[in-house]
Scaffold this active site. Structure first.
Site: not given
Ligand code: 3PG
Ligand code: MG
Length: 402
Positions: A45, A206, A359, A382
């Site tokens: 990142r 899920k 991720g 997400g």
């Molecule tokens: C992540 O790693 O999902 C992003 O950096 C967003 O972080 P968060 O889910 O804590 O908002």
């Protein structure tokens, strides 16, 4: 109907404006994984943000302020989440000195004496109360620090926080950074202008977390390959007894609907035909490969089996675009990682345009050693999921349009 992705592609980017002599504030996503000693285990990142930062340096921005969060601190300062942990790595990658600043007052004073190549790194933005609340006064304070606001935090673009969203109400010029644009371009290629057939590979635990994805993406895809624990719920919907495996009983009906929706839309579904099953997930003693109709009493399906791998790899081989979100099993445990890692290799070796979102999946691809062979690895978990679900991401919503 204009798609969400096309809408987001219409935002102005750094390339459309002039940053020379301007104070630039860049929202980046430096939320990187670290071990117990605060060693960064994956700096993708940070690397992904470099083109935007370097562009501002090369085009003589008067100053650059980098803003990011790290983790999910709840009550202000927390040593575990200070951005000091990433300062050195950033300096090394940029080959520049970074000035670390932990409060807005100092930043304001320093920024008033901006000169070419001053780069400030603000302390974790989530230590500030106004960030998660998207407090307008805080948004205004952030906007006052710059002439140009650049959002390049794709991984956080699904959050309506002050630095990713609200600030754009107050900033004079607000544009997307290069990472944001690269992400949108990759997803445009995969979903809006795909070379067919297009396969969506989903996994993870899920069904409930991916149900919007499955229903909204259905009209756009040709094949749906389902693995991971979520496939257990689908297998149950088909009448198989998955014994002690993780099944979301509340979603068996939903799974049935997805299956019939796929049939109606002409989407071919691929589900596991065999699984790796174990007597215990924490302390496996007995591990067996069994057809899905023969899972033993008390056993948990934890990975896809070899016959499934063959089936999935054939489906992949005949696809020209592949989108992958979610591992095929508990890949963090070496005994149960084969399905995910081998699938990563199949996709990597295919000639398809391949894109990974999420991720866990990106991490699995990295651990499988196949990262460089994928066409695109999204920095958003997400965020990429919401993008695939057809949502307009808040991080793009308020930016200037072309
Ligand atoms: C992540 O790693 O999902 C992003 O950096 C967003 O972080 P968060 O889910 O804590 O908002
Ligand atoms: Mg997250």
């Amino acid at each position: 109907m204009i798609s969400n992705i096309v809408t987001m592609g219409g935002v102005k980017s750094l390339r459309d404006i002039d940053v020379t002599g301007k104070k630039v504030l860049i929202r980046v996503d430096f939320n990187v994984p670290m071990d117990g000693q605060y060693n960064i285990s994956d700096d993708s990142r940070i690397r992904a943000a470099l083109p935007t930062i370097n562009y501002c340096i090369d085009h003589n921005a008067c100053s650059i302020t980098l803003v990011s969060h790290l983790g999910q601190p709840k009550n202000g300062y927390d040593e575990r989440f200070t951005l000091r942990h990433i300062q050195k790595r950033l300096e090394r990658l940029l080959e520049k000195k970074i000035e670390f600043i932990d409060n807005l007052e100092t930043l304001k004073v320093e920024n008033a004496h901006c000169s070419i190549e001053r780069i400030f790194l603000l302390e974790n933005i989530r230590f500030f109360e106004g960030e998660k609340k998207n407090d307008p006064a805080f948004c205004q304070q952030l906007a006052d620090l710059c002439d140009v606001y650049v959002n390049d935090a794709f991984g956080t673009s699904h959050r309506k926080d002050a630095s990713t969203y609200g600030i754009a109400d107050f900033a004079k010029i607000k544009v997307a950074g290069f990472l944001m644009m690269r992400e949108i371009e990759a997803f445009t290629k995969a979903l809006e202008k795909p070379i067919r057939p297009i396969a969506l590979v989903v996994g993870g635990s899920k069904v409930s977390s991916k149900i919007t994805l499955l229903t909204s993406v259905m009209p756009k895809i040709d094949k749906l390959i389902i693995g991971g624990a979520m496939s257990n719920t689908f297998l149950k919907a088909l009448g198989y007894d998955m014994k002690a495996s993780l099944v979301e009983d509340d979603f068996v009906e939903v799974a049935k609907e997805v299956l019939s929706e796929a049939k109606a839309k002409g989407v071919k579904i691929y589900l596991p035909v065999d699984v790796v099953a174990t007597d215990s997930i924490e302390h496996p003693v007995d591990i067996k490969i069994t057809p899905v109709q023969d899972v033993l009493e008390g056993f948990h399906a934890v990975d896809i089996g070899p016959a499934t791998l063959k089936l999935f790899s054939e489906a992949i081989e005949l696809s020209n675009t592949i989108i992958w979100n979610g591992p095929m099993g508990i890949y963090e445990m070496s005994q149960f990682s084969k399905g995910t890692f081998k699938l990563a290799s199949f996709i990597a070796e295919s000639y398809a345009f391949s894109i990974v979102g999420g991720g866990d999946t990106a991490d699995a691809v990295e651990k499988a050693g196949e990262k460089d062979k994928f066409s695109f690895i999204s920095t958003g978990g997400g965020a990429s999921l919401e993008l695939l679900e057809g949502k307009v991401l808040p991080g793009f919503e308020k930016l200037d349009r072309k």
